[in-house]
Write a protein that holds these residues in place. Structure first.
Motif, mmCIF file in Angstrom:
data_model
loop_
_atom_site.group_PDB
_atom_site.id
_atom_site.type_symbol
_atom_site.label_atom_id
_atom_site.label_comp_id
_atom_site.label_asym_id
_atom_site.label_seq_id
_atom_site.Cartn_x
_atom_site.Cartn_y
_atom_site.Cartn_z
ATOM 1 N N GLU A 8 -20.871 47.550 -18.881
ATOM 2 C CA GLU A 8 -20.005 47.674 -20.045
ATOM 3 C C GLU A 8 -20.707 48.452 -21.155
ATOM 4 O OE1 GLU A 8 -18.255 43.813 -20.939
ATOM 5 O OE2 GLU A 8 -16.948 44.782 -22.402
ATOM 6 N N PHE A 22 -7.201 39.635 -9.103
ATOM 7 C CA PHE A 22 -7.510 40.476 -10.261
ATOM 8 C C PHE A 22 -6.352 41.408 -10.621
ATOM 9 C CE2 PHE A 22 -9.787 44.095 -12.285
ATOM 10 C CZ PHE A 22 -10.345 43.388 -13.338
ATOM 11 N N LYS A 80 -18.150 30.694 -18.058
ATOM 12 C CA LYS A 80 -18.715 31.784 -17.270
ATOM 13 C C LYS A 80 -17.617 32.641 -16.639
ATOM 14 C CE LYS A 80 -22.106 32.846 -13.846
ATOM 15 N NZ LYS A 80 -23.269 32.356 -13.132
ATOM 16 N N GLY A 116 -16.091 34.791 -19.190
ATOM 17 C CA GLY A 116 -16.943 35.942 -19.501
ATOM 18 C C GLY A 116 -16.813 37.030 -18.452
ATOM 19 N N ILE A 117 -16.839 36.643 -17.193
ATOM 20 C CA ILE A 117 -16.758 37.627 -16.102
ATOM 21 C C ILE A 117 -15.390 38.309 -16.102
ATOM 22 C CG2 ILE A 117 -16.716 37.883 -13.577
ATOM 23 C CD1 ILE A 117 -18.794 35.615 -13.452
ATOM 24 N N SER A 120 -14.917 40.607 -19.288
ATOM 25 C CA SER A 120 -15.712 41.827 -19.158
ATOM 26 C C SER A 120 -15.091 42.758 -18.107
ATOM 27 C CB SER A 120 -17.144 41.444 -18.779
ATOM 28 O OG SER A 120 -17.911 42.580 -18.510
ATOM 29 N N SER A 121 -14.689 42.179 -16.959
ATOM 30 C CA SER A 121 -14.083 42.990 -15.899
ATOM 31 C C SER A 121 -12.804 43.654 -16.389
ATOM 32 C CB SER A 121 -13.753 42.126 -14.689
ATOM 33 O OG SER A 121 -14.885 41.430 -14.262
ATOM 34 N N ARG A 126 -11.942 44.315 -19.524
ATOM 35 C CA ARG A 126 -12.255 45.337 -20.533
ATOM 36 C C ARG A 126 -12.599 46.653 -19.846
ATOM 37 N NH1 ARG A 126 -14.669 41.079 -23.662
ATOM 38 N NH2 ARG A 126 -16.642 41.334 -22.581
ATOM 39 N N MET A 127 -13.445 46.559 -18.804
ATOM 40 C CA MET A 127 -13.880 47.784 -18.120
ATOM 41 C C MET A 127 -12.742 48.383 -17.302
ATOM 42 S SD MET A 127 -17.820 47.194 -17.089
ATOM 43 C CE MET A 127 -17.874 45.538 -16.489
ATOM 44 N N ALA A 128 -12.015 47.523 -16.572
ATOM 45 C CA ALA A 128 -10.956 48.033 -15.693
ATOM 46 C C ALA A 128 -9.857 48.720 -16.497
ATOM 47 C CB ALA A 128 -10.384 46.898 -14.864
ATOM 48 N N LYS A 187 -10.181 50.071 -19.400
ATOM 49 C CA LYS A 187 -10.735 51.301 -19.983
ATOM 50 C C LYS A 187 -10.740 52.421 -18.940
ATOM 51 C CE LYS A 187 -14.438 52.852 -22.951
ATOM 52 N NZ LYS A 187 -15.818 52.646 -23.360
ATOM 53 N N ILE A 188 -11.124 52.076 -17.709
ATOM 54 C CA ILE A 188 -11.140 53.072 -16.638
ATOM 55 C C ILE A 188 -9.719 53.583 -16.379
ATOM 56 C CG2 ILE A 188 -11.543 53.392 -14.145
ATOM 57 C CD1 ILE A 188 -13.921 51.474 -14.448
ATOM 58 N N ILE A 233 -12.938 46.432 -10.224
ATOM 59 C CA ILE A 233 -12.852 46.927 -11.596
ATOM 60 C C ILE A 233 -12.658 48.442 -11.596
ATOM 61 C CG2 ILE A 233 -14.153 47.182 -13.753
ATOM 62 C CD1 ILE A 233 -15.601 44.576 -13.020
#
Lengths: 69, 228, 52
Positions: A59, B9, B40, B43-44, B47-48, B50-52, B54-55, C11
């Motif tokens: 990230e 997901f 936990k 969090g995972i 974060s996943s 947010r990235m996915a 964005k991609i 992801i």
């Protein structure tokens, strides 16, 4: 592509204090050449590595991660 | 405890697709212990996502918070000041948690991130099995502590049936072996010398305390606050 | 590691961007080799899609 504008990846290496970190230290001490793209993060043991560490690294923009132990 | 499992997901991604600001709310009780919706996992997942997103070219603000228990107003109050800032709440609580958020914060749009599966226990690391069907009328004393309602595929009260082979239920597949609950019960009672217990005639089970009687409710006057 | 690679694939980052290496403290050469191998692999994969 000239060597100057080729993509230089940012790697993160999570290293075990007792194995790979010492190996990296030895590589330096014995002047073995390796690419400067890697930043070493010391862990007491690779068992300390958490999925969240890896996700946080990606990230924050890391291009690749090595886990060495 | 309540055992739940995270939704795929892609399904979660589709559920939050239209929102811009998402709050992922975890729960620190049952779903933490079954590794589905604790701090936990929040969090995972956050974060996943947010990235996915964005991609995919559709970045979102995805924040995280985990409350001690999503199913009690007092614990939900700890996020009451924040919840209005988000246009979607992704709850990693069980079905009760999701509904508690929806009821406590009527303006909030809540989507579930978990599939609430059953009441059960971990039989080994990473494996959970159903143990209770919450029928509201416990008979475990008659069956050697093994519940035929939850663990027999047919919820029989007078098993085993003809589908029991070598102690295994006929619904077993090579990938998933299901023990015959009645085989377990008979063997347990036999070992204890209590097999004659099964000969006692039991009155028909009252299923009104189960789902057959509609949504259930317990009201205890000894605990309720006195009405002024 | 298997779970993490699967997660990264999901992801969209790609599981190939993370790898585990085993070595002892006496293997300075192996460390250098691993870094070289990984640098080359990630260089081919290109920048992390998240940081665009």
């Amino acid at each position: 592509m000239t060597p100057h504008d080729r993509f230089e990846p940012q790697l993160l290496a999570f290293c075990c204090n007792f194995c790979a970190y010492a190996a990296a230290d030895l590589a330096g001490a014995s002047r073995i050449q390796y690419p400067p793209n890697v930043r070493v993060v010391l862990l007491p043991c690779t068992g300390k590595l958490d999925v969240l560490y890896a996700l946080k690294a990606f990230e924050s923009g890391a291009d690749g991660i090595m886990v060495a132990g | 405890m309540i055992v739940a499992e995270q939704k795929p997901f892609e399904e979660i991604k589709a559920k939050i697709a239209k929102a811009n600001k998402v709050l992922v709310v975890g729960c620190g009780t049952c779903v933490t212990v079954c590794f589905a919706g604790g701090e936990k996992e929040v969090g995972i997942l956050a974060s996943s996502l947010r990235m996915a997103t964005k991609i995919d070219g559709n970045p979102k603000q995805i924040d995280e918070v985990t409350v001690q228990r999503q199913c009690e107003w007092e614990y939900l109050d700890t996020i009451k000041d924040r919840i209005g800032e988000y246009d979607l709440v992704l709850s990693l609580g069980c079905g009760i948690g999701v509904q508690a958020i929806a009821e406590h914060f009527p303006e909030a749009r809540v989507v579930p991130g978990l599939n609430t599966s059953f009441l059960g226990l971990p039989v080994e690391q990473g494996v959970w099995e159903e143990r209770c069907a919450a029928c509201g009328n416990c008979i475990l004393d008659l069956t050697g502590g093994i519940c035929p309602i939850a663990r027999c595929s047919k919820s029989l009260l007078n098993g085993p049936c003809g589908g029991s082979h070598d102690g295994k239920c006929e619904i077993s597949t090579p990938d998933r072996v299901v023990e015959c609950a009645w085989d377990l019960i008979v063997k347990k009672l036999m070992a204890r010398g209590e097999l004659d217990k099964l000969l006692e005639i039991q009155p028909a089970k009252n299923w009104q305390t189960s789902r057959d009687g509609g949504p259930r409710r317990i009201a205890r006057e000894d605990l309720m606050l006195a009405k002024e | 590691m298997k779970y993490l690679k699967g997660l990264l694939d999901q992801i969209g980052i790609g599981g190939a961007r993370i790898e585990m290496f085993y070595m002892s403290s006496a293997m300075g050469g192996a460390f250098a080799e691993a870094v070289t191998m990984m640098t080359e692999r990630v260089r081919k994969l290109g920048p992390n899609p998240v940081s665009k």
